[in-house]
Design a protein around this motif. Sequence first.
Motif, PDB file in Angstrom:
ATOM      1  N   TYR A 125      40.384  42.419  35.806  1.00 25.17           N
ATOM      2  CA  TYR A 125      40.443  41.174  35.041  1.00 25.17           C
ATOM      3  C   TYR A 125      41.052  41.413  33.664  1.00 25.17           C
ATOM      4  O   TYR A 125      41.094  42.546  33.177  1.00 25.17           O
ATOM      5  N   ALA A 198      34.844  36.472  39.585  1.00 27.38           N
ATOM      6  CA  ALA A 198      36.100  36.212  40.293  1.00 27.38           C
ATOM      7  C   ALA A 198      36.426  34.723  40.317  1.00 27.38           C
ATOM      8  O   ALA A 198      37.578  34.322  40.116  1.00 27.38           O
ATOM      9  N   GLU A 199      35.414  33.897  40.535  1.00 24.67           N
ATOM     10  CA  GLU A 199      35.640  32.450  40.562  1.00 24.67           C
ATOM     11  C   GLU A 199      35.999  31.936  39.176  1.00 24.67           C
ATOM     12  O   GLU A 199      36.857  31.050  39.022  1.00 24.67           O
ATOM     13  N   TYR A 201      37.570  33.560  36.889  1.00 24.11           N
ATOM     14  CA  TYR A 201      38.962  33.951  36.675  1.00 24.11           C
ATOM     15  C   TYR A 201      39.901  33.031  37.446  1.00 24.11           C
ATOM     16  O   TYR A 201      40.955  32.616  36.940  1.00 24.11           O
ATOM     17  N   ARG A 202      39.530  32.711  38.686  1.00 29.60           N
ATOM     18  CA  ARG A 202      40.379  31.839  39.509  1.00 29.60           C
ATOM     19  C   ARG A 202      40.557  30.481  38.851  1.00 29.60           C
ATOM     20  O   ARG A 202      41.651  29.901  38.860  1.00 29.60           O
ATOM     21  N   ARG A 203      39.485  29.977  38.243  1.00 33.31           N
ATOM     22  CA  ARG A 203      39.554  28.667  37.591  1.00 33.31           C
ATOM     23  C   ARG A 203      40.255  28.732  36.235  1.00 33.31           C
ATOM     24  O   ARG A 203      40.684  27.697  35.714  1.00 33.31           O
TER      25      ARG A 203
END
Length: 219
Positions: A125, A198-199, A201-203
């Motif tokens: 990240y 992870a979510e 970061y995805r958003r």
Amino acid sequence: MARPSSPLISRSSAAVAALAVIDEVGLSGFSLARVATKMGVQAPSLYHHFADKAALLEEVARLLLLNLPGMEKTELPYEERIVTLCVSARRSLLRHPNAALLMLQFFPRHLLLSAYNEAAASDPYPPEFHMAVIEGTEKLTFGSALFAAAAQARGIPPMPEADREKLPRLARALDANPFDDEEALFVETVRIFFTGVAERYRRGSLGQPVGDSVQFEGA
């Protein structure tokens, strides 16, 4: 009288003896006199190495986190490498539940800096995520360890049984828990944390409110 071939007292040997005393009598019964007796020396001798009792307890806290398995480089994926390190630290404290509370007063974070640096070097990240990951995994690990150690030291279960009539939802959660022991539950908790990272970061929503909760059928 001939002098011993090696000193009777060193900082490391005193810390080992102090930890043994804490294992036996707890922090409330700890004293420099007990440590000296354990080592077969006079209590004033300890003051050549430690200014006071607090300084020795700080060394004990350091001892608990020295040479943790999992701090060395490994081929595991990033998240699982951090999980391994977290489990290692938690186990170290639970081997000495009477001493675990020393983490609150004398947390030797400096011992973990190289591990943090190594983790950041392989963190997938962006750098702005790194401190949140360190904060989250560190607090999950030591919070879990301290609660478990306190229960272990008192000889009580980490989670009491829930009254099915008064606390039906908690009772259902306890029944549905698929993990047989506290460590397995802890590992899954850390993995869930990384799923959230992870979510996040995805958003691309770092620093923003989470938003609406997910609704599951039957919740």
